[in-house]
Enzyme design. Structure first.
Site, PDB file in Angstrom:
ATOM      1  N   ASP A 177      -4.378 -17.842   9.324  1.00 28.40           N
ATOM      2  CA  ASP A 177      -3.356 -17.138   8.633  1.00 28.40           C
ATOM      3  C   ASP A 177      -2.276 -17.867   8.225  1.00 28.40           C
ATOM      4  OD1 ASP A 177      -1.831 -13.999   9.827  1.00 28.40           O
ATOM      5  OD2 ASP A 177      -0.644 -15.256   8.731  1.00 28.40           O
ATOM      6  N   ASN A 197      -9.391 -10.163   6.453  1.00 25.81           N
ATOM      7  CA  ASN A 197      -8.228  -9.050   6.829  1.00 25.81           C
ATOM      8  C   ASN A 197      -7.175  -9.417   6.326  1.00 25.81           C
ATOM      9  OD1 ASN A 197      -6.878  -7.072   9.024  1.00 25.81           O
ATOM     10  ND2 ASN A 197      -5.993  -9.122   9.266  1.00 25.81           N
ATOM     11  N   TYR A 225      -2.118  -2.028  -4.923  1.00 24.42           N
ATOM     12  CA  TYR A 225      -2.934  -2.067  -3.726  1.00 24.42           C
ATOM     13  C   TYR A 225      -3.992  -1.175  -3.760  1.00 24.42           C
ATOM     14  CZ  TYR A 225      -3.362  -1.250   1.410  1.00 24.42           C
ATOM     15  OH  TYR A 225      -3.671  -1.817   2.746  1.00 24.42           O
ATOM     16  N   LYS A 250      -8.020  -2.500  -3.114  1.00 21.24           N
ATOM     17  CA  LYS A 250      -8.670  -2.050  -1.882  1.00 21.24           C
ATOM     18  C   LYS A 250     -10.020  -1.389  -2.472  1.00 21.24           C
ATOM     19  CE  LYS A 250      -6.257  -3.517   1.330  1.00 21.24           C
ATOM     20  NZ  LYS A 250      -6.772  -4.710   2.268  1.00 21.24           N
TER      21      LYS A 250
END
Ligand SMILES: NC(=O)c1ccc[n+]([C@@H]2O[C@H](COP(=O)([O-])OP(=O)(O)OC[C@H]3O[C@@H](n4cnc5c(N)ncnc54)[C@H](O)[C@@H]3O)[C@@H](O)[C@H]2O)c1
Length: 253
Positions: A37, A91, A157, A161
């Site tokens: 992260d 993710n 976005y 995606k």
């Protein structure tokens, strides 16, 4: 519950939300976990939560997925420390600016593509190279319901995606004979830092968001995590190139 003993899971964005729930679920199922992260405070908190389970080892690696050098280094460190990388969960992502297309800025567009699309691409490249060297692996990419439908005020976005699904299907075809399975999950609104801000922005917003979901509620990160685990499990060995819609029935209509 599937058993991931002796497997190593590399999970980006595991400092929060769906990524953290997925890291905890893999640890509970016996996997060694790398929490990758950009946010060290949250990432190390996830590792602390895993350590409380007193199971296999978890490790935090600082990584900005928008940097191919960071991603290569994180995967290299994973393999140096754990000896392998069996599972890649791509993710990490951002929500981006909430505005109609003509009002989006170029900076926001470029940032969105750098993290939510190029980030996935860099991770897949590094993971697949390692999986080819060791004889196989499983990858799950986080797309979204916005990856199969348009999203008003979420053009960049939604575009990123959708593109993640293109990468998922292509890699699934390219590497199916090398024992690498590649799938995606497409959640609808799920409680996390990313969407709780939007949900809590006004009572009308919460009502509006909830109304579109046939089941009548938002998803929980743990529910998305269970779908991800199933996609990576041996019980699911015949499934590749798929996008599982975790959407409370939204796309059934
Ligand atoms: N929550 C939802 O409703 C929902 C719905 C559909 C898809 N998704 C997708 O699921 C994924 C996780 O979302 P979430 O809701 O858990 O969000 P979140 O904001 O709770 O967590 C995202 C994590 O990604 C990390 N991150 C952000 N930019 C990064 C970068 N450049 N490099 C490395 N890490 C970075 C953050 O630090 C954070 O820990 C995202 O890809 C998101 O688009 C979420």
């Amino acid at each position: 519950m599937p058993d991931f003993s002796n497997q190593v899971a590399f999970i980006t964005g595991a400092g929060s939300g769906i990524g953290r729930a997925t890291a905890l679920a893999f640890a509970q199922a016996g996997a060694q976990v790398v929490v990758a992260d950009i946010d060290e405070t949250n990432g190390t908190q996830t590792v602390r939560e895993i350590n409380r389970l007193q199971g296999p080892e978890a490790r935090f690696i600082a990584c900005n997925v928008a940097s191919p050098e960071d991603v290569d280094a994180a995967v290299r460190q994973t393999v140096e420390h754990f000896g392998r990388l069996d599972i890649g969960i791509n993710n990490a992502g951002i929500g981006g600016a909430y505005a109609r297309l003509a009002d989006q800025t170029l900076d926001d567009w470029n940032r969105m593509l750098a993290i939510n699309l190029s980030g996935v691409f860099y991770c897949m490249q590094a993971e697949i190279r390692q999986m080819l060297a060791q004889g196989g692996g499983k990858i799950v990419n986080l797309s979204s319901i916005a990856g199969v439908r348009g999203m008003i005020k979420g053009g960049p976005y939604s575009a990123a995606k959708h593109a993640v699904l293109g990468l998922t299907k292509t890699a699934a075809l390219e590497y199916v004979r090398q024992n690498i399975r590649v799938n995606a999950v497409c959640p609808v609104y799920t409680h996390s830092a990313m969407v709780d801000e939007l949900i809590n922005s006004s009572p009308e917003m919460e009502q509006r968001m909830r109304r579109v979901i046939p089941i009548g509620r938002f998803g929980q990160p743990e529910e998305i995590a269970q779908a991800i685990l199933w996609l990576c499990s041996d019980e699911n060995a015949f499934c590749t190139g798929q996008a599982i819609q975790m959407d409370g029935g939204l796309t059934a209509g």
